[in-house]
Design a protein around this motif. Structure first.
Motif, PDB file in Angstrom:
ATOM      1  N   GLY A 106     111.960  23.661 -37.558  1.00 54.84           N
ATOM      2  CA  GLY A 106     110.690  23.509 -37.201  1.00 54.84           C
ATOM      3  C   GLY A 106     110.105  22.055 -36.856  1.00 54.84           C
ATOM      4  N   VAL A 107     110.951  21.324 -37.195  1.00 54.97           N
ATOM      5  CA  VAL A 107     110.787  19.950 -36.701  1.00 54.97           C
ATOM      6  C   VAL A 107     111.270  19.693 -35.299  1.00 54.97           C
ATOM      7  N   LEU A 113     106.509  19.959 -29.084  1.00 55.97           N
ATOM      8  CA  LEU A 113     104.900  19.933 -28.812  1.00 55.97           C
ATOM      9  C   LEU A 113     104.417  18.628 -28.921  1.00 55.97           C
ATOM     10  N   ARG A 114     104.737  17.573 -29.819  1.00 62.48           N
ATOM     11  CA  ARG A 114     104.482  16.340 -29.765  1.00 62.48           C
ATOM     12  C   ARG A 114     104.507  15.498 -28.632  1.00 62.48           C
ATOM     13  N   ALA A 115     105.786  15.724 -27.967  1.00 62.68           N
ATOM     14  CA  ALA A 115     106.071  14.989 -26.926  1.00 62.68           C
ATOM     15  C   ALA A 115     105.143  15.426 -25.557  1.00 62.68           C
ATOM     16  N   ILE A 203     105.777  26.315 -39.365  1.00 67.47           N
ATOM     17  CA  ILE A 203     106.171  24.989 -39.597  1.00 67.47           C
ATOM     18  C   ILE A 203     105.919  24.107 -38.234  1.00 67.47           C
ATOM     19  N   GLY A 204     106.323  24.716 -36.938  1.00 66.66           N
ATOM     20  CA  GLY A 204     106.289  24.163 -35.793  1.00 66.66           C
ATOM     21  C   GLY A 204     104.788  24.179 -35.283  1.00 66.66           C
ATOM     22  N   THR A 205     104.156  25.162 -35.364  1.00 65.19           N
ATOM     23  CA  THR A 205     102.644  25.201 -34.914  1.00 65.19           C
ATOM     24  C   THR A 205     101.909  24.540 -35.512  1.00 65.19           C
TER      25      THR A 205
END
Length: 341
Positions: A106-107, A113-115, A203-205
């Motif tokens: 998830g991290v 996504l944050r990149a 977790i990721g989204t």
């Protein structure tokens, strides 16, 4: 800070190597002990500190200060995000031995996504300086909303799946139980998701929503994409171990929302002042050393007051339980005396 493509590539390769080591260590599903979580939390913090010192020695003091301010801010916001991770784990009843795998993948999704968010934010800032007004106003609004939520008696008790997650579930279908570490299985000839895959996606989204606060916040401390990316990366990569280390302490950080609202409000004001300065208005600008002092000071005060408030609450509850037990005992004795009479 002037960062070459070579340094970018070396940094990304170095982070990938660290992620690979972390994945190798946690590849076998198991219950994470407090000792293991504590050791690796310290390791990630030390690595972040060494990176910041490296910027100071081989780069410049401004870049080092911006990294530490950004890292501490992102780490504190990540701690608040752990509340939601706890809700997600409870919602999907994730077995304890699979939770570390869920958080790891998830991290990783969140980091990718944050990149993308960081690249987009850097491009927008480079083209439109007035976006600082929007970022500043948004952070001030978020700070106000955090205070309102903290003062409310209502607490979110269950995680609600977002539309993207629901659409993925409807598209592929979900198995009715966990199948170890498998992400997909065949069910009546159709390939479907396992609950483990759904939790990883959750977790990721969900972190995308968190990025709406954290990305503008760190751009308020530095406009250097390299510093923004590395500060986010180091803050996220230690999140898995931090989840297991302070999971039991999360409920005791009762004033965390107030502290985060103060930090976001402060950075929002800093962004507005910076935007005014860029527009030619003579206003004071807040320095990075002062920002770092404010952020650390707020977090220290918030932690101390939270622990004191939690201790007093526990003492009151203990007194109330003792009083109820005493009343029940007295009522039982009175009933016994009446029967004997």
């Amino acid at each position: 800070m002037d960062v070459s493509w070579t340094l970018w590539v070396l940094t990304i390769l170095g982070l990938c190597a660290l992620i690979a080591v972390d994945f190798f260590i946690g590849r076998k599903p198991h219950d994470v002990s407090i000792k293991e979580a504590g050791i690796w939390t310290v390791v990630w913090i030390v690595l972040a500190a060494l990176f910041g010192l490296g910027l100071l020695i081989f780069g410049e003091s401004q870049a080092s200060g911006e990294f530490f301010a950004g890292f501490i801010t992102e780490k504190s916001l990540s701690v608040d995000n752990l509340f939601v991770f706890v809700l997600i784990m409870a919602k999907f009843a994730v077995p304890s031995h699979l939770q570390q795998r869920v958080l790891l993948v998830g991290v990783l999704i969140a980091l990718v996504l944050r990149a993308i968010f960081i690249a987009a934010g850097a491009a927008i800032i480079a083209s439109f300086s007035w976006v600082f007004y929007i970022f500043g106003a948004f952070l001030i609004y978020t700070a106000w909303k955090l205070i309102q939520e903290a003062r409310s008696d209502e607490e979110e008790e269950e995680f609600e799946e977002n539309r993207l997650l629901k659409s993925i579930e409807n598209r592929f279908g979900v198995a009715d139980k966990y199948h170890g570490t498998k992400l997909f299985i065949r069910n009546n000839g159709k390939r479907v998701l396992t609950p483990l895959m759904v939790v990883m996606l959750a977790i990721g989204t969900t972190d995308v929503l968190f990025a709406l606060d954290s990305i503008p916040a760190i751009f308020g401390l530095t406009q250097d994409p390299y510093i923004v990316f590395t500060a986010n990366a180091f803050a996220l990569m230690g999140l898995r171990q931090l989840y297991f280390l302070i999971g039991g302490l999360l409920r005791k950080l009762v004033h965390l929302s107030y502290g985060l609202s103060a930090i976001l409000g402060f950075i929002g004001v800093k962004l507005v002042l910076h935007a005014l300065h860029e527009s030619g208005v003579h206003v004071p600008e807040i320095s990075i050393p002062f920002s770092l002092a404010v952020i650390c000071g707020v977090l220290i005060v918030t932690t101390i007051t939270s622990l004191i408030a939690s201790k007093k609450k526990a003492e009151r509850e203990a007194v109330e339980m003792a009083a109820k037990a005493g009343n029940a005992e007295n009522a039982g004795n009175a009933e016994k005396d009446s029967v004997e009479a």
